[in-house]
Design an enzyme around this catalytic site. Sequence first.
Site, PDB file in Angstrom:
ATOM      1  NE  ARG A   1      53.237  37.515  41.482  1.00  0.00           N
ATOM      2  CZ  ARG A   1      53.804  36.402  41.563  1.00  0.00           C
ATOM      3  NH1 ARG A   1      52.881  35.859  42.669  1.00  0.00           N
ATOM      4  NH2 ARG A   1      54.545  35.935  41.087  1.00  0.00           N
TER       5      ARG A   1
ATOM      6  CB  ALA B   1      43.520  43.610  36.116  1.00  0.00           C
ATOM      7  CG  HIS B   2      44.902  42.422  40.999  1.00  0.00           C
ATOM      8  ND1 HIS B   2      45.225  43.130  42.090  1.00  0.00           N
ATOM      9  CD2 HIS B   2      43.487  43.206  40.851  1.00  0.00           C
ATOM     10  CE1 HIS B   2      44.638  44.241  42.438  1.00  0.00           C
ATOM     11  NE2 HIS B   2      43.361  44.370  41.624  1.00  0.00           N
ATOM     12  CG  ASN B   3      42.608  38.252  42.683  1.00  0.00           C
ATOM     13  OD1 ASN B   3      43.287  39.157  43.291  1.00  0.00           O
ATOM     14  ND2 ASN B   3      42.768  37.032  43.214  1.00  0.00           N
TER      15      ASN B   3
END
Length: 344
Positions: free
Chosen positions: A219, A240-242
């Site tokens: 997330r 991975a995130h973003n």
Amino acid sequence: MEFTAAQIASFINGKILGDENASITGVSPIENAQNGQLSFVSQEKFAEFISLSEASVIIVSGKFVKEENYKPTLIVVEDAYLAFQVLMNLYQQMREEKKSGIEQPSTIADSATIGENVYVGAHSYISDKSKIGNGTQIFPQVYIGKNVKIGENSIIYSGARIYDYCVIGDNCIIHSNTVVGSDGFGFQPTKDGYQKIPQLGNVVIENNVEIGSNCSIDRGTIGSTVIGEGTKIDNLIQIAHNVKIGKNNVIAAQAGIAGSTVIGDWNMIGGQTGVAGHLKIGNQIRVQAQSGINRDVQDGETLFGTPAFNAGDYRRSYVLFRKFPEIVERINNLEKNSKENTNE
């Protein structure tokens, strides 16, 4: 199931050469096909099997047909590979009956919304305020967190975990043991160790996405990690995130994409590729397996190597790299001879 050549040809608009009543009960690669089986030839290197194969029926790209009479019955199409895919999709639909209903034991929160013709397998858990669209299939032992939204006609296979607030579109497939929405890898170093940074965002998976087994999609720290419409993700992949992935990308197994990287549309990323964080990857890029990307990439590039650069340049460089000890030895000999000639 048993089908005749005539029935098969009608599904793929093919022209029959041979016995239209020839029947098949199974499929096989062309090298091993036997009587009663269907196969296909779409590449030059397999064209000899049109005459040699024991298969009863062969789907063939028209450019490989050189005669009128072959032992197998031929179904001639423009592209045998695509035609065979059409048949395999039809066969899968016939073989796999779509389930509906809620198996017990399973747990569905009172505040959850379940659409029509939904299947929920035994031991699955659907949390508060989640919404499941019409026709979606949730197989046994799936966990769906709070406020999750899943669209219509999607499939979540056994063991998948969908964390709170994530969004999954229509016609998506998520295979077993994949985790969508786990915490991003965010830690702040302090004098006392690493302080965890709360991961408050979510994951948004758009329509027609397929995600293989044992993948992890983190997330966002804030905002969303996004997987664009039509993208296909293989097994054992870390996102991975973003990260933002655009439309119609294909990413092969064991690739890893670090945080906040933005990837455009229609890219092909080979297996075991690593992409560093905070990069901008353009459109229609080809990345060959085991490459490492540590820079922004422009539209249309073909990359190879670690760090990755133009694939053609990499191959030419690799030829020299393999000869490097020989080249060094030649240079040393030249220097030695030059010194000897100078001393003379």
